[in-house]
Enzyme design. Sequence first.
Site, PDB file in Angstrom:
ATOM      1  N   TYR A  76       0.862  -1.182   0.000  1.00 22.64           N
ATOM      2  CA  TYR A  76       0.000   0.000   0.000  1.00 22.64           C
ATOM      3  C   TYR A  76       0.899   1.233   0.000  1.00 22.64           C
ATOM      4  O   TYR A  76       0.841   2.097   0.865  1.00 22.64           O
ATOM      5  CB  TYR A  76      -0.990  -0.003   1.169  1.00 22.64           C
ATOM      6  CG  TYR A  76      -2.281   0.640   0.759  1.00 22.64           C
ATOM      7  CD1 TYR A  76      -3.105   0.021  -0.192  1.00 22.64           C
ATOM      8  CD2 TYR A  76      -2.662   1.887   1.233  1.00 22.64           C
ATOM      9  CE1 TYR A  76      -4.274   0.633  -0.631  1.00 22.64           C
ATOM     10  CE2 TYR A  76      -3.833   2.500   0.802  1.00 22.64           C
ATOM     11  CZ  TYR A  76      -4.633   1.867  -0.123  1.00 22.64           C
ATOM     12  OH  TYR A  76      -5.783   2.463  -0.554  1.00 22.64           O
ATOM     13  N   LEU A  77       1.735   1.256  -1.022  1.00 22.13           N
ATOM     14  CA  LEU A  77       2.852   2.204  -1.077  1.00 22.13           C
ATOM     15  C   LEU A  77       2.364   3.641  -1.253  1.00 22.13           C
ATOM     16  O   LEU A  77       1.343   3.889  -1.902  1.00 22.13           O
ATOM     17  CB  LEU A  77       3.777   1.822  -2.237  1.00 22.13           C
ATOM     18  CG  LEU A  77       4.318   0.392  -2.199  1.00 22.13           C
ATOM     19  CD1 LEU A  77       5.168   0.109  -3.442  1.00 22.13           C
ATOM     20  CD2 LEU A  77       5.133   0.148  -0.938  1.00 22.13           C
ATOM     21  N   HIS A  78       3.104   4.556  -0.680  1.00 22.83           N
ATOM     22  CA  HIS A  78       2.817   5.982  -0.824  1.00 22.83           C
ATOM     23  C   HIS A  78       4.128   6.702  -1.111  1.00 22.83           C
ATOM     24  O   HIS A  78       5.179   6.058  -1.259  1.00 22.83           O
ATOM     25  CB  HIS A  78       2.120   6.530   0.428  1.00 22.83           C
ATOM     26  CG  HIS A  78       2.796   6.145   1.710  1.00 22.83           C
ATOM     27  ND1 HIS A  78       4.049   6.608   2.050  1.00 22.83           N
ATOM     28  CD2 HIS A  78       2.424   5.323   2.710  1.00 22.83           C
ATOM     29  CE1 HIS A  78       4.397   6.106   3.215  1.00 22.83           C
ATOM     30  NE2 HIS A  78       3.434   5.306   3.637  1.00 22.83           N
TER      31      HIS A  78
ATOM     32  N   GLN B 104      11.372   1.636  15.391  1.00 24.27           N
ATOM     33  CA  GLN B 104      11.642   0.484  14.512  1.00 24.27           C
ATOM     34  C   GLN B 104      13.042   0.595  13.910  1.00 24.27           C
ATOM     35  O   GLN B 104      13.793  -0.384  13.833  1.00 24.27           O
ATOM     36  CB  GLN B 104      10.598   0.426  13.392  1.00 24.27           C
ATOM     37  CG  GLN B 104      10.962  -0.520  12.262  1.00 24.27           C
ATOM     38  CD  GLN B 104       9.861  -0.676  11.243  1.00 24.27           C
ATOM     39  OE1 GLN B 104       8.908  -1.391  11.473  1.00 24.27           O
ATOM     40  NE2 GLN B 104       9.976  -0.014  10.094  1.00 24.27           N
TER      41      GLN B 104
ATOM     42  N   HIS C 116       7.313   5.743   0.791  1.00 23.48           N
ATOM     43  CA  HIS C 116       8.031   4.576   0.252  1.00 23.48           C
ATOM     44  C   HIS C 116       8.771   4.950  -1.028  1.00 23.48           C
ATOM     45  O   HIS C 116       9.916   4.540  -1.240  1.00 23.48           O
ATOM     46  CB  HIS C 116       7.055   3.441  -0.086  1.00 23.48           C
ATOM     47  CG  HIS C 116       6.287   2.896   1.078  1.00 23.48           C
ATOM     48  ND1 HIS C 116       4.934   3.079   1.220  1.00 23.48           N
ATOM     49  CD2 HIS C 116       6.692   2.169   2.142  1.00 23.48           C
ATOM     50  CE1 HIS C 116       4.535   2.469   2.327  1.00 23.48           C
ATOM     51  NE2 HIS C 116       5.584   1.926   2.913  1.00 23.48           N
TER      52      HIS C 116
ATOM     53  N   GLN D  16       4.130  -9.367  13.119  1.00 23.70           N
ATOM     54  CA  GLN D  16       4.207  -8.083  13.822  1.00 23.70           C
ATOM     55  C   GLN D  16       2.837  -7.511  14.182  1.00 23.70           C
ATOM     56  O   GLN D  16       2.736  -6.379  14.645  1.00 23.70           O
ATOM     57  CB  GLN D  16       5.049  -7.083  13.037  1.00 23.70           C
ATOM     58  CG  GLN D  16       4.459  -6.570  11.748  1.00 23.70           C
ATOM     59  CD  GLN D  16       5.492  -5.791  10.938  1.00 23.70           C
ATOM     60  OE1 GLN D  16       6.384  -6.365  10.337  1.00 23.70           O
ATOM     61  NE2 GLN D  16       5.372  -4.465  10.919  1.00 23.70           N
TER      62      GLN D  16
ATOM     63  N   GLY E 133      12.256   4.384   6.677  1.00 21.30           N
ATOM     64  CA  GLY E 133      11.802   5.738   6.994  1.00 21.30           C
ATOM     65  C   GLY E 133      12.003   6.037   8.472  1.00 21.30           C
ATOM     66  O   GLY E 133      11.855   5.157   9.326  1.00 21.30           O
TER      67      GLY E 133
HETATM   68  O1  PAF Z   1       7.818  -0.482   8.302  1.00 26.51           O
HETATM   69  C1  PAF Z   1       7.278  -1.452   7.735  1.00 26.51           C
HETATM   70  O2  PAF Z   1       6.596  -1.313   6.727  1.00 26.51           O
HETATM   71  C2  PAF Z   1       7.456  -2.843   8.330  1.00 26.51           C
HETATM   72  O3  PAF Z   1       7.495  -2.809   9.714  1.00 26.51           O
HETATM   73  C3  PAF Z   1       8.669  -3.599   7.760  1.00 26.51           C
HETATM   74  C4  PAF Z   1       9.969  -2.907   8.111  1.00 26.51           C
HETATM   75  C5  PAF Z   1       8.543  -3.724   6.259  1.00 26.51           C
HETATM   76  C6  PAF Z   1       8.721  -5.014   8.357  1.00 26.51           C
HETATM   77  O4  PAF Z   1       7.571  -5.734   8.077  1.00 26.51           O
END
Ligand code: PAF
Length: 291
Positions: free
Chosen positions: A32-34, A153, A37, A61, A147
């Site tokens: 679901y890129l924006h 994270q 990304h 996760q 990001g």
């Molecule tokens: O930030 C994310 O989109 C996720 O936590 C990642 C780093 C792709 C791991 O699933």
Amino acid sequence: VKRVETIVELRALLDAQRSAGRVVGFVPTMGYLHDGHASLMREARRDCDVVVASIFVNPLQFAAGEDLEDYPRDLARDTALAEAAGVDLLFTPSVGEMYPEPVLTTVSVAGPSEGYEGASRPTHFAGVATVVAKLFSIVGGCRAYFGEKDFQQLAVVRRMADDLSLPVVVIGCETVREPDGLAMSSRNAYLSPEERAAAPVVHRALRAGAAVVLAGERDPAAVAGTIAAVVAGEPLADLEYAAAVRSSDLSVPDAVEPGDELRLLVAVRFPSTRLIDNLGVTAPAAPTERS
Ligand code: PAF
């Protein structure tokens, strides 16, 4: 862009690239890129010879009751965006490919996983560290782009890659924002029009926190209080946490000293979703005007 679904194929393709002396850039995502990304992909494109992005909604996760099932997905749109951003290979493994049952091995990172997101979502960072360790092992030696929006994270991933001596250079990239300051996130898609109109309060609150640091506030709790007060002014927003921490290790200083590099962290619940954001600020040698 070439779609790759198996670990064996991706490894073979990237090993061949490295053998030819090419530098691999890697952008892990859950799809679901924006534009956030896309900016990571463009940065990888600038720095590297071959760019691979992964799209994998990582079940590990998400806790029970979180949005795993509803997490937005649109592979056709994502493929077009990745292609436009210069991605060469798009790794889209199935859950079975990534996690042959039963999953007996996980990776957890003490320290940076604790508190904040780790307190609100106790199993989250072990899920992130596990999938990222696995993706790093599949992709192999590379430069990996994350990001700063998910600042905790990023700290967890850096520490994990260091501790496991993985051949990956982790690069943090600045958060991309909408014109009104809202940090780009796939979860913004959940916001109702009213919530979307209210959501810039998150960034406004962080800026207010940064302003009091720049004005000379030395008490981290007072900085957090300023952030909380701005969020409290928005009826649709409920503060989960606000904090002023050291950028280096996310610890809270007893008192902010001149030159300290701080990160202001915030998590806010709206009726339909939860948003997190952060802002860096360096404590001045001498107080400056509030901005
Ligand atoms: O930030 C994310 O989109 C996720 O936590 C990642 C780093 C792709 C791991 O699933």
